[in-house]
Scaffold this active site. Structure first.
Site, PDB file in Angstrom:
ATOM      1  N   ASP A 102      -6.243-108.802   8.136  1.00  0.00           N
ATOM      2  CA  ASP A 102      -6.423-107.699   9.091  1.00  0.00           C
ATOM      3  C   ASP A 102      -7.568-106.765   8.740  1.00  0.00           C
ATOM      4  OD1 ASP A 102      -5.509-106.397   6.860  1.00  0.00           O
ATOM      5  OD2 ASP A 102      -3.576-105.820   7.698  1.00  0.00           O
ATOM      6  N   GLU A 124      -1.811-115.067   9.487  1.00  0.00           N
ATOM      7  CA  GLU A 124      -1.131-113.781   9.299  1.00  0.00           C
ATOM      8  C   GLU A 124      -1.180-112.995  10.603  1.00  0.00           C
ATOM      9  OE1 GLU A 124      -1.251-111.620   5.186  1.00  0.00           O
ATOM     10  OE2 GLU A 124      -1.982-110.223   6.702  1.00  0.00           O
ATOM     11  N   GLU A 136      -6.356-101.240  10.213  1.00  0.00           N
ATOM     12  CA  GLU A 136      -5.838-102.622  10.125  1.00  0.00           C
ATOM     13  C   GLU A 136      -5.014-102.986  11.357  1.00  0.00           C
ATOM     14  OE1 GLU A 136      -5.456-100.334   7.758  1.00  0.00           O
ATOM     15  OE2 GLU A 136      -6.531-101.090   5.993  1.00  0.00           O
ATOM     16  N   HIS A 218      -4.916 -97.440  -1.878  1.00  0.00           N
ATOM     17  CA  HIS A 218      -6.273 -97.614  -1.359  1.00  0.00           C
ATOM     18  C   HIS A 218      -6.400 -97.364   0.134  1.00  0.00           C
ATOM     19  CE1 HIS A 218      -4.739-101.418   0.078  1.00  0.00           C
ATOM     20  NE2 HIS A 218      -5.759-101.433   0.904  1.00  0.00           N
ATOM     21  N   ARG A 226      -6.692 -85.484   1.780  1.00  0.00           N
ATOM     22  CA  ARG A 226      -6.477 -84.746   0.525  1.00  0.00           C
ATOM     23  C   ARG A 226      -4.988 -84.437   0.294  1.00  0.00           C
ATOM     24  NH1 ARG A 226      -9.564 -80.802  -2.434  1.00  0.00           N
ATOM     25  NH2 ARG A 226     -11.316 -81.105  -1.055  1.00  0.00           N
ATOM     26  N   HIS A 250      -8.841 -98.580  -6.979  1.00  0.00           N
ATOM     27  CA  HIS A 250      -9.727 -99.161  -5.963  1.00  0.00           C
ATOM     28  C   HIS A 250     -10.976 -98.275  -5.836  1.00  0.00           C
ATOM     29  CE1 HIS A 250     -11.014-100.197  -1.863  1.00  0.00           C
ATOM     30  NE2 HIS A 250     -10.259-101.288  -1.945  1.00  0.00           N
TER      31      HIS A 250
HETATM   32  C1  UD1 Z   1     -10.435-102.996   2.982  1.00  0.00           C
HETATM   33  C2  UD1 Z   1      -9.551-103.251   4.198  1.00  0.00           C
HETATM   34  C3  UD1 Z   1      -8.079-103.057   3.808  1.00  0.00           C
HETATM   35  C4  UD1 Z   1      -7.739-103.921   2.612  1.00  0.00           C
HETATM   36  C5  UD1 Z   1      -8.686-103.550   1.477  1.00  0.00           C
HETATM   37  C6  UD1 Z   1      -8.402-104.326   0.211  1.00  0.00           C
HETATM   38  C7  UD1 Z   1     -10.589-102.711   6.355  1.00  0.00           C
HETATM   39  C8  UD1 Z   1     -10.555-101.764   7.489  1.00  0.00           C
HETATM   40  N1  UD1 Z   1      -9.836-102.341   5.292  1.00  0.00           N
HETATM   41  O1  UD1 Z   1     -10.321-101.608   2.662  1.00  0.00           O
HETATM   42  O2  UD1 Z   1      -7.257-103.434   4.900  1.00  0.00           O
HETATM   43  O3  UD1 Z   1      -6.392-103.705   2.245  1.00  0.00           O
HETATM   44  O4  UD1 Z   1     -10.024-103.792   1.904  1.00  0.00           O
HETATM   45  O5  UD1 Z   1      -9.173-103.850  -0.830  1.00  0.00           O
HETATM   46  O6  UD1 Z   1     -11.224-103.726   6.402  1.00  0.00           O
HETATM   47  N2  UD1 Z   1     -16.398-100.356  -2.101  1.00  0.00           N
HETATM   48  C9  UD1 Z   1     -17.048-100.600  -3.283  1.00  0.00           C
HETATM   49  N3  UD1 Z   1     -17.174-101.900  -3.678  1.00  0.00           N
HETATM   50  C10 UD1 Z   1     -16.689-102.932  -2.956  1.00  0.00           C
HETATM   51  C11 UD1 Z   1     -16.030-102.665  -1.747  1.00  0.00           C
HETATM   52  C12 UD1 Z   1     -15.888-101.372  -1.341  1.00  0.00           C
HETATM   53  O7  UD1 Z   1     -17.488 -99.703  -3.975  1.00  0.00           O
HETATM   54  O8  UD1 Z   1     -16.841-104.090  -3.393  1.00  0.00           O
HETATM   55  C13 UD1 Z   1     -16.234 -98.942  -1.686  1.00  0.00           C
HETATM   56  C14 UD1 Z   1     -17.331 -98.461  -0.794  1.00  0.00           C
HETATM   57  O9  UD1 Z   1     -17.594 -97.134  -1.105  1.00  0.00           O
HETATM   58  C15 UD1 Z   1     -16.717 -98.538   0.583  1.00  0.00           C
HETATM   59  C16 UD1 Z   1     -15.252 -98.234   0.287  1.00  0.00           C
HETATM   60  O10 UD1 Z   1     -15.021 -98.800  -1.003  1.00  0.00           O
HETATM   61  O11 UD1 Z   1     -17.289 -97.646   1.486  1.00  0.00           O
HETATM   62  C17 UD1 Z   1     -14.317 -98.860   1.271  1.00  0.00           C
HETATM   63  O12 UD1 Z   1     -14.546-100.278   1.366  1.00  0.00           O
HETATM   64  P1  UD1 Z   1     -14.179-101.095   2.694  1.00  0.00           P
HETATM   65  O13 UD1 Z   1     -14.408-102.515   2.491  1.00  0.00           O
HETATM   66  O14 UD1 Z   1     -14.811-100.433   3.859  1.00  0.00           O
HETATM   67  O15 UD1 Z   1     -12.615-100.825   2.879  1.00  0.00           O
HETATM   68  P2  UD1 Z   1     -11.445-100.899   1.804  1.00  0.00           P
HETATM   69  O16 UD1 Z   1     -10.976 -99.510   1.545  1.00  0.00           O
HETATM   70  O17 UD1 Z   1     -11.789-101.725   0.605  1.00  0.00           O
END
Ligand code: UD1
Length: 374
Positions: A102, A124, A136, A218, A226, A250
C-alpha cells in the site's frame, strides 16, 4: 497464448515492506517456470539500511531497473514514479504487472500499468482501516479499484472489496505473503547475532535471553504530529524502567525527533539504526512485547506469538485482532502503560494463526495467475 511461451511479468517494488513481500513471490514465480519476471525498483527507499540490506537479507536478485525517484512530497513521489515507470512499461510491454502492499510505489505502479491497459495484479488487496487521512488507505482504495486480480490476506478483504463494487471472480483469498517470507527466512534469522550484540543473550542461547520490548514508529499520523509523537513517547518511556526497550528508528522518525527537539524524550529507550530483515525478525521473535504503528509487524508478531500493542486507534489487519494476538491501544500514555503492564504480568497467549497464513500464499498467487493467463 502459445502453451510454452513464458508470461512477461513486471514486479514493482519501492519501499521496505514491498521487498519482504516480493521475495517469496519471485521465488514462486521462478519455481513455476511459466513467467519471465523483471523486478522494477522505484527507488522510493534508497538508503542502504532501508533498501540494499533487504535485497541482501532476502536474497533478492538485483532490480532489472531502478527508477531512482527517492524522496519528495507524496504528489512528487507518486507523479515521478508514474512518469518514469510509464516509459519503461511502454517500452517493455509486459503481459502482467504485479504490485504489492500500500505504499506510494504501489499506487503509482498500478496507475502506470492501468493507463497502458496492462493486466494488473495487487497482492495484499482489500485491507481497509476506514481512515482516509492515511496515505496508505488512499493507495489501497485506488489500487484495488483498478486491479484485475485482487489477492486478499483475510476474509474481511473480500467483504471490503465487494462493498466497493469489485466483482467476486476477481478476488482470490490466498493468505498473507509476509508469513511466507517469515517461514522462508526464519531458519536464517536464527543465526543472527543481534541479541548478543544488544546484550540480551549470551551467544544467542535460547535459555539465557533477558526480557526486552521492541518499539517501532514511522507512520505519518504518529510521527509527523508533535502531540501524538510526544504522547506515544511518554507512554513507552514510562514503561521502559519495567522492561528494556529497543527502538530501531525509521529515517522519517529520526528527522521528526530532531525537528521537534524530542531527543530528551527518548533517553530511556535504546535507539538503534533501522535493522535489516533478518536482525529484525530475530529481535522480534524473542521479544516479550512489541509496540508498533506498523501494519506488517502486527502480522509478524501474530505468527511469532509475540504480544503486540498497536499504537493506533484502528487497524486494517483485522485478522490479528480476531486471533487475539494484537491489542489496539492508540496513543494515550496511561493506556499504553497499563495494557503493557498487564501483558508483562501474565504469560503470553499462544494465538492461533489466521486461516491461510501458512507460508503457501505465493504459490497460490502464482497458480491463480498461471490458470488465468495461459
Ligand atoms: C513508506 C510508506 C509506508 C511504509 C513505510 C515503510 C507511503 C505513503 N508510505 O513510508 O506505508 O510503511 O514506507 O518504511 O508510501 N527516507 C530516507 N531514506 C530512505 C527512505 C526514506 O531518509 O531510504 C526519509 C526521507 O526523508 C523521506 C522520509 O524518510 O522523505 C519518508 O520516506 P517515504 O518513502 O516517503 O515514506 P515512509 O515514511 O518511509
Amino acid at each position: 497464448m502459445k502453451p510454452n511461451k513464458r508470461i512477461k511479468t513486471a514486479v514493482v517494488v519501492g519501499a521496505r515492506p514491498n521487498f519482504v513481500k516480493a521475495a517469496p513471490l519471485l521465488h514462486a514465480f521462478a519455481q513455476g517456470r511459466r513467467f519471465e519476471v523483471y523486478l522494477i525498483h522505484t527507488g522510493q527507499h534508497y538508503d542502504p539500511e532501508m533498501s540494499d540490506i533487504f535485497f541482501r537479507d532476502l536474497r533478492l536478485k538485483p532490480p532489472d531497473i531502478n527508477l531512482g525517484v527517492a524522496s519528495g512530497s507524496h504528489a512528487e513521489q507518486t507523479g515521478e514514479i508514474l512518469k518514469r515507470l510509464g516509459r519503461v512499461l511502454e517500452l517493455w510491454r509486459p503481459e502482467l504487472v504485479v504490485v504489492v502492499g500500500d505504499v506510494n510505489s504501489t499506487l503509482a505502479g498500478a496507475l502506470a500499468a492501468r493507463k497502458l491497459n496492462l493486466p494488473l495484479a495487487h497482492v495484499e488487496a482489500g485491507l481497509r482501516s476506514f481512515d482516509r487521512t492515511m496515505p496508505e488507505e488512499i493507495n489501497r482504495l485506488l489500487t484495488d479499484a483498478i486491479s484485475d486480480y485482487l489477492f486478499t490476506t483475510e476474509e474481511s478483504g473480500r467483504r471490503n472489496l465487494l462493498r466497493e463494487g469489485i466483482r467476486g471472480e476477481q478476488i482470490f483469498f490466498v493468505g498473507n505473503i509476509m508469513v511466507d517470507a517469515l517461514e522462508m527466512f526464519a531458519p536464517v534469522a536464527r543465526r543472527s547475532d543481534i541479541l548478543a550484540r544488544l546484550g540480551f543473550s549470551r551467544n544467542g542461547h535460547r535459555q539465557q535471553i533477558a526480557p526486552y520490548a521492541v518499539l517501532t514508529l514511522h507512520r505519518a499520523a504518529t510521527v509527523d504530529d508533535r502531540t501524538s509523537l510526544a504522547r506515544v513517547l511518554e507512554g513507552v518511556t514510562r514503561l521502559a524502567p519495567r522492561i528494556p526497550t529497543v527502538f530501531p528508528v525509521h529515517p522519517r522518525t529520526r528527522v521528526r525527533l530532531q525537528e521537534f527537539r524530542m531527543e530528551e524524550a527518548v533517553t530511556g529507550l535504546r535507539l538503534l539504526e533501522p535493522l535489516g530483515y533478518l536482525d529484525f525478525l530475530r529481535a522480534l521473535k524473542s521479544a516479550r512485547l512489541v509496540l508498533t504503528d506498523s501494519g506488517g509487524i502486527q502480522a509478524e508478531a501474530a505468527v511469532l506469538g509475540v504480544p503486540c500493542l498497536t499504537l493506533r486507534d484502528r487497524t486494517e489487519h483485522l485478522a490479528t485482532l480476531e486471533c487475539g494476538a494484537n491489542t489496539l491501544v492508540g496513543t494515550d500514555p496511561q493506556r499504553i502503560v497499563s495494557v503493557a503492564a498487564g501483558m508483562l504480568a501474565r504469560d503470553p497467549a499462544r494465538p492461533e494463526r489466521p486461516p491461510l497464513w501458512d507460508g503457501q500464499t505465493a504459490r497460490r498467487i502464482v497458480n491463480v495467475l498461471q490458470e488465468n493467463l495461459t
